[in-house]
Write a protein that holds these residues in place. Sequence first.
Motif, PDB file in Angstrom:
ATOM      1  N   LEU A 193      -4.030  -0.750  -2.646  1.00  0.00           N
ATOM      2  CA  LEU A 193      -4.743  -1.170  -1.129  1.00  0.00           C
ATOM      3  C   LEU A 193      -5.382  -2.484  -1.208  1.00  0.00           C
ATOM      4  O   LEU A 193      -6.652  -2.527  -1.863  1.00  0.00           O
TER       5      LEU A 193
ATOM      6  N   PHE B 178      -8.092   6.178   3.839  1.00  0.00           N
ATOM      7  CA  PHE B 178      -8.767   7.002   5.040  1.00  0.00           C
ATOM      8  C   PHE B 178     -10.029   6.951   5.129  1.00  0.00           C
ATOM      9  O   PHE B 178     -10.685   7.180   6.357  1.00  0.00           O
TER      10      PHE B 178
ATOM     11  N   VAL C  67      -2.100   3.034   8.976  1.00  0.00           N
ATOM     12  CA  VAL C  67      -2.536   4.480   9.001  1.00  0.00           C
ATOM     13  C   VAL C  67      -1.863   5.241  10.213  1.00  0.00           C
ATOM     14  O   VAL C  67      -1.642   6.248  10.344  1.00  0.00           O
TER      15      VAL C  67
ATOM     16  N   GLY D  42       1.241   1.519  -3.771  1.00  0.00           N
ATOM     17  CA  GLY D  42      -0.028   2.238  -3.680  1.00  0.00           C
ATOM     18  C   GLY D  42      -1.019   1.093  -4.221  1.00  0.00           C
ATOM     19  O   GLY D  42      -2.282   1.370  -4.760  1.00  0.00           O
TER      20      GLY D  42
ATOM     21  N   PHE E 144      -7.300  -5.427   0.191  1.00  0.00           N
ATOM     22  CA  PHE E 144      -8.164  -5.616   1.593  1.00  0.00           C
ATOM     23  C   PHE E 144      -8.491  -7.025   1.859  1.00  0.00           C
ATOM     24  O   PHE E 144      -9.360  -7.515   2.246  1.00  0.00           O
TER      25      PHE E 144
ATOM     26  N   GLN F  34       3.636   3.574  -7.910  1.00  0.00           N
ATOM     27  CA  GLN F  34       2.684   4.431  -7.343  1.00  0.00           C
ATOM     28  C   GLN F  34       2.385   5.779  -7.934  1.00  0.00           C
ATOM     29  O   GLN F  34       1.279   6.287  -8.040  1.00  0.00           O
TER      30      GLN F  34
ATOM     31  N   TRP G 120       0.759  -1.456   0.217  1.00  0.00           N
ATOM     32  CA  TRP G 120      -0.103  -0.012  -0.120  1.00  0.00           C
ATOM     33  C   TRP G 120       0.942   1.230  -0.140  1.00  0.00           C
ATOM     34  O   TRP G 120       0.828   1.949  -0.992  1.00  0.00           O
TER      35      TRP G 120
ATOM     36  N   THR H  92      -8.883  -3.233  -4.982  1.00  0.00           N
ATOM     37  CA  THR H  92      -9.440  -3.331  -3.588  1.00  0.00           C
ATOM     38  C   THR H  92     -10.399  -4.381  -3.219  1.00  0.00           C
ATOM     39  O   THR H  92     -10.366  -5.336  -2.342  1.00  0.00           O
TER      40      THR H  92
ATOM     41  N   GLN I  93      -4.126   8.705  -1.516  1.00  0.00           N
ATOM     42  CA  GLN I  93      -4.579   7.423  -0.613  1.00  0.00           C
ATOM     43  C   GLN I  93      -5.989   7.662   0.211  1.00  0.00           C
ATOM     44  O   GLN I  93      -5.909   7.075   1.147  1.00  0.00           O
TER      45      GLN I  93
ATOM     46  N   ILE J 259     -11.948   4.339   4.430  1.00  0.00           N
ATOM     47  CA  ILE J 259     -12.379   3.222   5.113  1.00  0.00           C
ATOM     48  C   ILE J 259     -12.126   3.222   6.519  1.00  0.00           C
ATOM     49  O   ILE J 259     -13.011   2.748   7.245  1.00  0.00           O
ATOM     50  N   LEU J 260     -10.972   3.806   6.876  1.00  0.00           N
ATOM     51  CA  LEU J 260     -10.819   3.675   8.168  1.00  0.00           C
ATOM     52  C   LEU J 260     -11.784   4.898   9.142  1.00  0.00           C
ATOM     53  O   LEU J 260     -12.097   4.424  10.149  1.00  0.00           O
TER      54      LEU J 260
ATOM     55  N   ILE K 271      -4.600  -2.545   7.683  1.00  0.00           N
ATOM     56  CA  ILE K 271      -4.885  -1.234   7.125  1.00  0.00           C
ATOM     57  C   ILE K 271      -4.727  -0.058   8.199  1.00  0.00           C
ATOM     58  O   ILE K 271      -4.170   0.994   8.059  1.00  0.00           O
ATOM     59  N   LEU K 272      -5.386  -0.416   9.274  1.00  0.00           N
ATOM     60  CA  LEU K 272      -5.650   0.732  10.410  1.00  0.00           C
ATOM     61  C   LEU K 272      -4.323   1.073  11.000  1.00  0.00           C
ATOM     62  O   LEU K 272      -3.920   1.983  11.143  1.00  0.00           O
TER      63      LEU K 272
ATOM     64  N   ILE L  22       1.632   5.667   6.519  1.00  0.00           N
ATOM     65  CA  ILE L  22       1.913   4.670   5.609  1.00  0.00           C
ATOM     66  C   ILE L  22       3.028   5.124   4.853  1.00  0.00           C
ATOM     67  O   ILE L  22       3.595   4.344   3.864  1.00  0.00           O
TER      68      ILE L  22
END
Lengths: 327, 295, 417
Positions: free
Chosen positions: A59, B98, A250, A57, A61, A190, A53, A117, B94, B100-101, A246-247, A254
């Motif tokens: 993402l 964000f 962030v 780039g 899931f 990306q 990611w 995704t 991106q 999604i979060l 993912i969380l 990232i």
Amino acid sequence: MVSSSKYKFGLLWSVGFVAFALVPVLMTSRYQMNLASHILIWGLFAVSFNMLWGVTGMLSFGQALYFGIGAYSIGLFVTHAGKSWYLTAIPIGLVTAAVLSFLLGLLVIRVSGVYFTMLTLAFAQLAWQVTFKWYDFTGGDDGIQGIIPPGILSNKMIYYYFILVIVFLSVWFLKRLAYSPFGLILRCVQQNPNRVRFIGRSVKMNQLRIYVISSVFAALAGALMAGVDNSIHTDMLFWTTSGEVILMSVLGGINQFFGPFIGAVILILLEDLIGAKTEFWPIFLGTIIMIFVIVFPKGVVGEIRHLKHRLRATDEAGGRHGTHASA
Amino acid sequence: MDVYFIVTQSISGFTMATLLFLVASGLTLIFGVGNIFNFAHGSFYMLGAYFGYQLVSVWKVNFWIALVAAGAGAGLVGAAAEFLFLRRIYGRAQEGGFQILLTYCLILIFDDLVKLIWGTEYKSISKPPGFEGALRFGDISIPIYNFAIIVIGLVVVLAAWWILSKTRPGRIARASAVDREMLGSLGVNVPLTLTIVFGLATALGGMTGALAAPLRSVTPGAGIEVIIDSLIVVVLGGMGNFWGAWLGAVLLGEVNAFAVAYVSEWSTLFSYLVMVVTLIFKPEGLFAPTRLRKV
Amino acid sequence: MSGRKLMAMALVLITVCLIPFLASAQEKLIRIGAMYPMTGRSGLYGMDSVAAAEMAIDEINSKGGVAGYKIDIVFTDSKSKPAYAVRVAERYITEDKVHFLFGVVSSGVGLAVTEISKQNKVIFVGTDHAATELTLDNFQPYYFRVSNNTFQSMTAGAMYLKELQKEKPWKTISYIGPDYAYGHSQLEEIQYNLKRFGVDFQMVSKYLPKLYEPDYTSYITSIIKDKPDVLVSGFWGGDTVAFIKQAKAYGLFEKMLYFHPDAGGNYELMSAMEGEMPAGLVLSARHHNNWPDTELNRKYVAEFKRRTGRYPTYAAEGAYAGIYAIAKAVEKVGTPDNTEALIKALEGLQIKLPEDPEGFTSFIDPQTHQIVQMQAIGISEPNDKFPPAKMMLGKWKIYKAEELLPPKELIEKKMKK
């Protein structure tokens, strides 16, 4: 100046290693070591995910799919073939993840952006569904218990050091990868795929490569996890697991290599702390994460770095840190 | 072959499809038109159900008025959430991640709010008076309420299609998905447009929650289940394509209806398989004309 | 910017949170570490269990505790996630040094936690989750369950169906239940027991929709087409509510007998559905608010209502039973620290519970560590003594506890694995 960055990385890596290595020595209860095991494994998972990611780039899931393959490889072998298969199951799991990610990768790189995704999500959910339904083989929603690492690894402390070494070696490998010419190309993929094609490189091939690499490390994380709690569960393949990395990415940032690792530390500690104190943890956790997402868009590590730049009198930032995306 | 059964199952499939479509409609609006991934879509569905419960079962408001009010309530909450939180992440690199979060945080927060206000017990709403029975045609019976839902589904699809393609506000909304900056420089108040679209999408979700509540139970955590199903429908139909979503839902509903009767073991896998195939071969949607792909 | 300040704050926060662990317990305490789902769909069962456990603890502590010890309990939301619950159990064992692990609603969580209990040699008192494996295939000596498993409910169910066949002859059965272990077990167990009792039946179809499936329409029309005499159902919670509401409009309940012996008669369903609940459904639950009509049950239900403002679901009685079981065992042994003695005390423990009718006392089977209780299956009928429910169960048929345990050969076979 790459050497300075390498020095800094080396320092951080060593400090981190020593800090985690001291946990079993300094801990006041075995729970803290257990927590640290989880942090290490999720840290690896998150860092490998972020190669897809933050760096390239993409993402995805659906990394939970490979995480689950790593774990279920051990679980299924131990259940159906016998406890002696524990260690052999690990490379089998990694190879399975590599092969599967290669095949799925071919399909998945055909689309990009939000479609990519969702496709990764769909594949992971498909795998989850099959594992869940195939009760006779996988135990379905009951999961598999009694997964105990063999020999000396059955000692929790030794297993912890086993995890520590593998995770830190993997992280070192991934960092080398991220800062190699390959890593540079991934960043270019990306930012400007067309440019990449103009210089004669293949966007798709590189995307496929990193997808496979990232997935193999996700599987490694899953394989390590099986031995920590001595049980595995279909939750590991569910989309919420993909969401957690993912969380973490962030939260940590990232665009920073160690960001996702720090994010893993923060999230796991937060979840544990808040969960222990109140039944209303969702509202607290949700609010805290929301604050992070809105106020600290670069993640904890990113914001700290940004702060350091701002405080620095002379601006050496431009050349040395040119590899991470501008705010 | 039992003709009666085939007809009955087709109708069953159709009923399921309509609710599937209605639940997904809000998501396709916000995703396809606003280009925002609202992961918390299910939470607005759940909110609508709770608002409906409060209005109908506690305050004894007329069911149909309550339906609209519940939708409006969810819509207001959605618009507020967009204004206060989502706005702050527009334009980020991106952005998708964000979104999604952030919307995941909304799921957590709404789940607890609902629990705090209404508690953990299961709640329920009764069907409106007059709609409890079923229409019978020989061996085939269709519950009247399901009929009403089918009608409402068609109204929504027609209204959405008409508004989005034939009216100026609708075209502006669609444009905001393609190029926000360009739209802004044309003098359109883009932030306001997005807030309104988000509010409408969540209102749709909430209204569907209240509409479906007499057939289900109202419980915390109801949001998480519908999001994946909605996503599948949106993928099948193509983002922002209401007719596509409706047709996609019908396809899923019918296939599920017959899979249940004949190969029930594997019916649940089918939805994911269809999603995978669509995304690989026709990502713009099974029923969409091949137009510009969004990358 | 507050990047550094944030780190500092975090450190302080973490330190502050660690302080309680530094303070050691002065009082003589029985420490219980409980895990229950407090959020999401199962949240109701968790919250009711918490309330009932606290109620039991208050009752015991106000009488001076047991053997000079007071009971102390900590609750954490298990989130119905096995991986998380296992961490919580670790924390309970190594930091809080609990004497007992307690709770869980989800069988998946139960299975993961029983593994931890086995490895750390800490007694785990299961108060809800009904997967039969925990007291058979996955049996381990530190685990005890104080509520029924699905085998017991299905045995009683098979007995009921056998008797019913004499009055109202039936032949064909259909089954519907959620597609995971719980739903699968009930399907297997009802067939096993019907065969065991020599009942002549034919399973014409089975349906396993996914858990939390919102729309059962096509299942309902398919079942109606199958025309079974009896529909055996294995749902729980919101799924039961959704199914019954949707099936009602299709007239399913007039066409066949709806039979739901494990969780169909749960109070939360009748409370949610109020007047919409059809009459004539044959249901049971692991505890009923209106049966048996003993003083103990009446007191229990009334006190729960007084404390929480609502009537309890079955899960509460499991937690209540668990606390009393622990108290009785500690009283017998004299201390909560002697794990092996406590196990011996719990094996065969007799404990009078709200769900015990006159003349019967629940007891824990020493071989499987499973509590043995009577089962009452009833038929839904109008009853507004427990608002907001407007229907409750009545016309009870009672089944003897001892007859509900698995037969010896089955126990031997499964425990050997």
